[in-house]
Scaffold this motif. Structure first.
Motif, PDB file in Angstrom:
ATOM      1  N   TRP A 165       0.820  -1.217   0.000  1.00 66.72           N
ATOM      2  CA  TRP A 165       0.000   0.000   0.000  1.00 66.72           C
ATOM      3  C   TRP A 165       0.852   1.264   0.000  1.00 66.72           C
ATOM      4  N   SER A 166       1.900   1.271   0.803  1.00 67.99           N
ATOM      5  CA  SER A 166       2.742   2.469   0.852  1.00 67.99           C
ATOM      6  C   SER A 166       3.483   2.672  -0.468  1.00 67.99           C
ATOM      7  N   GLY A 167       3.813   1.585  -1.171  1.00 71.47           N
ATOM      8  CA  GLY A 167       4.441   1.724  -2.487  1.00 71.47           C
ATOM      9  C   GLY A 167       3.538   2.453  -3.466  1.00 71.47           C
ATOM     10  N   GLY A 168       2.263   2.080  -3.489  1.00 69.48           N
ATOM     11  CA  GLY A 168       1.311   2.765  -4.368  1.00 69.48           C
ATOM     12  C   GLY A 168       1.131   4.223  -3.995  1.00 69.48           C
ATOM     13  N   LEU A 169       0.991   4.486  -2.707  1.00 65.30           N
ATOM     14  CA  LEU A 169       0.819   5.874  -2.250  1.00 65.30           C
ATOM     15  C   LEU A 169       2.068   6.707  -2.493  1.00 65.30           C
ATOM     16  N   MET A 170       3.232   6.086  -2.297  1.00 63.50           N
ATOM     17  CA  MET A 170       4.486   6.808  -2.509  1.00 63.50           C
ATOM     18  C   MET A 170       4.643   7.214  -3.980  1.00 63.50           C
ATOM     19  N   MET A 171       4.337   6.289  -4.880  1.00 57.74           N
ATOM     20  CA  MET A 171       4.447   6.616  -6.312  1.00 57.74           C
ATOM     21  C   MET A 171       3.420   7.670  -6.724  1.00 57.74           C
ATOM     22  N   LEU A 172       2.197   7.585  -6.209  1.00 52.23           N
ATOM     23  CA  LEU A 172       1.178   8.581  -6.518  1.00 52.23           C
ATOM     24  C   LEU A 172       1.583   9.947  -5.978  1.00 52.23           C
ATOM     25  N   ALA A 173       2.077   9.999  -4.750  1.00 55.48           N
ATOM     26  CA  ALA A 173       2.504  11.267  -4.158  1.00 55.48           C
ATOM     27  C   ALA A 173       3.694  11.862  -4.909  1.00 55.48           C
ATOM     28  N   THR A 174       4.625  11.023  -5.324  1.00 58.29           N
ATOM     29  CA  THR A 174       5.795  11.507  -6.062  1.00 58.29           C
ATOM     30  C   THR A 174       5.370  12.079  -7.407  1.00 58.29           C
ATOM     31  N   CYS A 175       4.478  11.381  -8.081  1.00 60.46           N
ATOM     32  CA  CYS A 175       3.999  11.860  -9.381  1.00 60.46           C
ATOM     33  C   CYS A 175       3.233  13.179  -9.214  1.00 60.46           C
ATOM     34  N   ALA A 176       2.354  13.232  -8.223  1.00 62.69           N
ATOM     35  CA  ALA A 176       1.597  14.464  -7.978  1.00 62.69           C
ATOM     36  C   ALA A 176       2.538  15.617  -7.647  1.00 62.69           C
ATOM     37  N   GLY A 177       3.512  15.362  -6.795  1.00 66.03           N
ATOM     38  CA  GLY A 177       4.469  16.406  -6.445  1.00 66.03           C
ATOM     39  C   GLY A 177       5.243  16.897  -7.651  1.00 66.03           C
ATOM     40  N   TYR A 178       5.624  15.982  -8.514  1.00 69.39           N
ATOM     41  CA  TYR A 178       6.356  16.354  -9.726  1.00 69.39           C
ATOM     42  C   TYR A 178       5.512  17.269 -10.604  1.00 69.39           C
ATOM     43  N   TYR A 179       4.297  16.865 -10.897  1.00 66.14           N
ATOM     44  CA  TYR A 179       3.467  17.661 -11.800  1.00 66.14           C
ATOM     45  C   TYR A 179       2.996  18.966 -11.177  1.00 66.14           C
ATOM     46  N   LEU A 180       2.892  19.015  -9.866  1.00 72.02           N
ATOM     47  CA  LEU A 180       2.489  20.264  -9.213  1.00 72.02           C
ATOM     48  C   LEU A 180       3.618  21.276  -9.121  1.00 72.02           C
ATOM     49  N   THR A 181       4.860  20.805  -9.084  1.00 70.26           N
ATOM     50  CA  THR A 181       5.977  21.730  -8.858  1.00 70.26           C
ATOM     51  C   THR A 181       6.902  21.925 -10.055  1.00 70.26           C
ATOM     52  N   ALA A 182       6.932  21.009 -10.990  1.00 74.46           N
ATOM     53  CA  ALA A 182       7.938  21.076 -12.047  1.00 74.46           C
ATOM     54  C   ALA A 182       7.607  22.100 -13.119  1.00 74.46           C
ATOM     55  N   GLY A 183       6.336  22.409 -13.287  1.00 74.32           N
ATOM     56  CA  GLY A 183       5.970  23.354 -14.332  1.00 74.32           C
ATOM     57  C   GLY A 183       6.372  22.882 -15.713  1.00 74.32           C
ATOM     58  N   VAL A 184       6.211  21.597 -15.974  1.00 74.71           N
ATOM     59  CA  VAL A 184       6.660  21.030 -17.243  1.00 74.71           C
ATOM     60  C   VAL A 184       5.695  21.305 -18.385  1.00 74.71           C
ATOM     61  N   GLY A 185       4.519  21.793 -18.074  1.00 77.79           N
ATOM     62  CA  GLY A 185       3.584  22.145 -19.137  1.00 77.79           C
ATOM     63  C   GLY A 185       2.869  20.954 -19.753  1.00 77.79           C
ATOM     64  N   ASP A 186       3.024  19.775 -19.164  1.00 77.30           N
ATOM     65  CA  ASP A 186       2.297  18.617 -19.677  1.00 77.30           C
ATOM     66  C   ASP A 186       0.818  18.756 -19.376  1.00 77.30           C
ATOM     67  N   THR A 187       0.045  18.033 -20.112  1.00 78.61           N
ATOM     68  CA  THR A 187      -1.395  18.092 -19.932  1.00 78.61           C
ATOM     69  C   THR A 187      -1.823  17.296 -18.709  1.00 78.61           C
ATOM     70  N   LEU A 188      -3.032  17.548 -18.284  1.00 77.58           N
ATOM     71  CA  LEU A 188      -3.609  16.794 -17.181  1.00 77.58           C
ATOM     72  C   LEU A 188      -3.689  15.318 -17.547  1.00 77.58           C
ATOM     73  N   GLY A 189      -3.959  15.024 -18.811  1.00 77.24           N
ATOM     74  CA  GLY A 189      -4.031  13.635 -19.259  1.00 77.24           C
ATOM     75  C   GLY A 189      -2.726  12.891 -19.054  1.00 77.24           C
ATOM     76  N   THR A 190      -1.611  13.530 -19.339  1.00 80.60           N
ATOM     77  CA  THR A 190      -0.303  12.908 -19.138  1.00 80.60           C
ATOM     78  C   THR A 190      -0.069  12.630 -17.660  1.00 80.60           C
ATOM     79  N   ALA A 191      -0.425  13.581 -16.820  1.00 82.39           N
ATOM     80  CA  ALA A 191      -0.280  13.388 -15.378  1.00 82.39           C
ATOM     81  C   ALA A 191      -1.147  12.225 -14.900  1.00 82.39           C
ATOM     82  N   VAL A 192      -2.340  12.090 -15.446  1.00 83.77           N
ATOM     83  CA  VAL A 192      -3.226  10.990 -15.068  1.00 83.77           C
ATOM     84  C   VAL A 192      -2.631   9.651 -15.509  1.00 83.77           C
ATOM     85  N   VAL A 193      -2.070   9.589 -16.722  1.00 84.05           N
ATOM     86  CA  VAL A 193      -1.470   8.350 -17.213  1.00 84.05           C
ATOM     87  C   VAL A 193      -0.303   7.936 -16.319  1.00 84.05           C
TER      88      VAL A 193
END
Length: 161
Positions: free
Chosen positions: A23-51
């Motif tokens: 369970w923590s592995g899934g949450l850790m990967m989701l949190a890392t991905c969310a943190g990346y897309y919220l802070t990196a400003g990479v300009g990717d679409t919401l769809g890419t973040a969801v994938v």
């Protein structure tokens, strides 16, 4: 992404129970991905973040289990788990080289993946795992499967957005 995975597997190895590691592995990967897309400003679409979040939710539990199983598991599952952890680093090396033609980065990923595979195989051998060598044999096979999944599934999903 494979650096996230190494930390996820390491965290799984440090947890006491298998289900908490999963369970923590899934949450850790989701949190890392969310943190990346919220802070990196990479300009990717919401769809890419969801994938990528879905990929993290699929792979995170596997890697949490992998880290836990390498350290706490029994029998040949420990070697297969080690190969599952290293497959991502090796698979991303294949993807960087074969798909993106970033050969310098690919060489680094493949070298780190090979060292990680060798290190985990050594650890398993010294921990008394009877078929420790399965880690070294399965890692490149799993890496090839990971590469094909990334190429045929993730790239197609991301390209749809």
């Amino acid at each position: 992404m494979s650096t996230w995975i190494v930390w996820t597997a390491l965290a799984g190895a440090l947890v006491r129970t298998r289900w908490l590691a999963v369970w923590s592995g899934g949450l850790m990967m989701l949190a890392t991905c969310a943190g990346y897309y919220l802070t990196a400003g990479v300009g990717d679409t919401l769809g890419t973040a969801v994938v990528w979040s879905a990929a993290g939710l699929a792979g995170g539990p596997l890697l949490g289990w992998g880290g836990w199983t390498v350290r706490h598991g029994q029998g040949d599952a420990r070697a297969a788990a080690g190969a599952a952890v290293t497959m991502v680093v090796l698979g991303e090396g294949l993807w960087l080289g074969l798909t993106l033609h970033y050969w310098g980065e690919a060489a680094v990923y493949l070298a780190v993946g090979a060292l990680l595979t060798a290190g985990l195989s050594w650890y398993l051998a010294h921990a008394g795992v009877r078929r420790w060598w399965l880690c070294a044999v399965l890692a490149p096979l799993f890496a090839g499967a990971f590469y094909l999944a990334e190429f045929f599934v993730l790239d197609r999903l991301i390209g749809a957005f």
